[in-house]
Design a protein around this motif. Sequence first.
Motif, mmCIF file in Angstrom:
data_model
loop_
_atom_site.group_PDB
_atom_site.id
_atom_site.type_symbol
_atom_site.label_atom_id
_atom_site.label_comp_id
_atom_site.label_asym_id
_atom_site.label_seq_id
_atom_site.Cartn_x
_atom_site.Cartn_y
_atom_site.Cartn_z
ATOM 1 N N SER A 24 0.849 -1.194 0.000
ATOM 2 C CA SER A 24 0.000 0.000 0.000
ATOM 3 C C SER A 24 0.881 1.239 0.000
ATOM 4 O O SER A 24 1.963 1.257 0.608
ATOM 5 C CB SER A 24 -0.944 0.006 1.203
ATOM 6 N N PHE A 48 -0.555 5.969 -11.234
ATOM 7 C CA PHE A 48 -0.554 4.500 -11.266
ATOM 8 C C PHE A 48 0.789 3.973 -11.766
ATOM 9 O O PHE A 48 1.329 2.995 -11.224
ATOM 10 C CB PHE A 48 -1.689 3.994 -12.144
ATOM 11 N N VAL A 51 3.272 4.300 -8.990
ATOM 12 C CA VAL A 51 3.079 3.259 -7.978
ATOM 13 C C VAL A 51 3.730 1.956 -8.427
ATOM 14 O O VAL A 51 4.420 1.284 -7.642
ATOM 15 C CB VAL A 51 1.579 3.050 -7.700
ATOM 16 N N PHE A 86 -3.082 3.883 -2.587
ATOM 17 C CA PHE A 86 -3.053 2.854 -3.614
ATOM 18 C C PHE A 86 -2.805 1.501 -2.937
ATOM 19 O O PHE A 86 -1.851 1.358 -2.163
ATOM 20 C CB PHE A 86 -1.941 3.118 -4.626
ATOM 21 N N VAL A 102 -3.989 -2.786 -9.069
ATOM 22 C CA VAL A 102 -3.830 -1.611 -8.210
ATOM 23 C C VAL A 102 -5.177 -0.910 -8.075
ATOM 24 O O VAL A 102 -5.853 -0.651 -9.073
ATOM 25 C CB VAL A 102 -2.777 -0.639 -8.770
ATOM 26 N N LEU A 104 -7.096 2.492 -6.433
ATOM 27 C CA LEU A 104 -6.976 3.835 -5.875
ATOM 28 C C LEU A 104 -8.163 4.090 -4.945
ATOM 29 O O LEU A 104 -9.322 3.953 -5.364
ATOM 30 C CB LEU A 104 -6.950 4.875 -6.996
#
Length: 320
Positions: A24, A48, A51, A86, A102, A104
């Motif tokens: 996370s 994204f 991440v 995330f 993933v 959000l």
Amino acid sequence: MPSSSLPSTPLLPSLSISAISTHSYAAHFNSDFCIGTVPHGGYISASFLQVASVHFSSTLHGQNQPDTSILQLNFLRRTSAGPATFVVKDVKLGRATSIIHVTLVQNDVEEAVAYITQTNCEKETGVSMHTGWSVVPSAPAGRPPEAEKWEEVTDLPFLGFRKATSHVELWMPREDARRELPAGRVDQWMRMRSGERWTNVHLGYLADYFPLLIEFMEPNGKIGKEEGAVRAGAKFWYPTLVLNLEIKKRLPADGCEWLRSVVQMRHVRNGRNDLELVLFDEKGDLVAVSHHVCLVVPVSRNVSERRKDRVNVAGDNSKI
């Protein structure tokens, strides 16, 4: 270095992705990258990608797969500026590619979800070939600002509402050359006003960066200037429903100053719009391909009060 009186904020420092746990990550969406009250879809897409980059450089560093090759992103609800989380699920870890899921989350509500495929571009092997494909008709040769047939676009419509569009120096073919392009098409060169250079994480932002095609359309179906949009009083919001991005190559470690994109809108029906976007580097090499489904809705949908009865992360549908 680009120079302009328009406000300019670097993208990467504005993504601010930090680990909460192994799966996370915390973020804080910068209002400078909003369209009205909603963070720009390309900014969220870049988040994204960031991440995935952080996850594969930390938790999954042993996979040695630093490069995103495919992003498949669904926007479920409006996002908002401010804190976000995330949550990552490792779906498939392989030798050549790995896939993560993933989510959000903001205010305990899932706002967007994505499948992201990672690889290592330097270790990819297999068939490569040129098919003879090209963008037809082609745009004027050369790259701005040196090329004579390109001009900087400085009058983007409704810039106060669309702050996210102010950070890019945008060049398009001059009016006479622009009218030779097909209806619903935009050809553009881009660089960051801040001097920041394009990296692979930026490709998520660029996959959703282009002039407002509908508001630039003149009655003859060609792309025109802002005056037509202002005369018609057009002021729409274009929320993305689905964004798919395939990245073909790793950009240089120090980034690129310029990238070119060609955007084609094929058809708008009942407020639903399709878009195809292809990105090229300065050598004309294909960098990425993106496809969108987005809506065309009144701008009031962007700034209206958010509903309190949205589905929460636990899947509680009782309030709907």
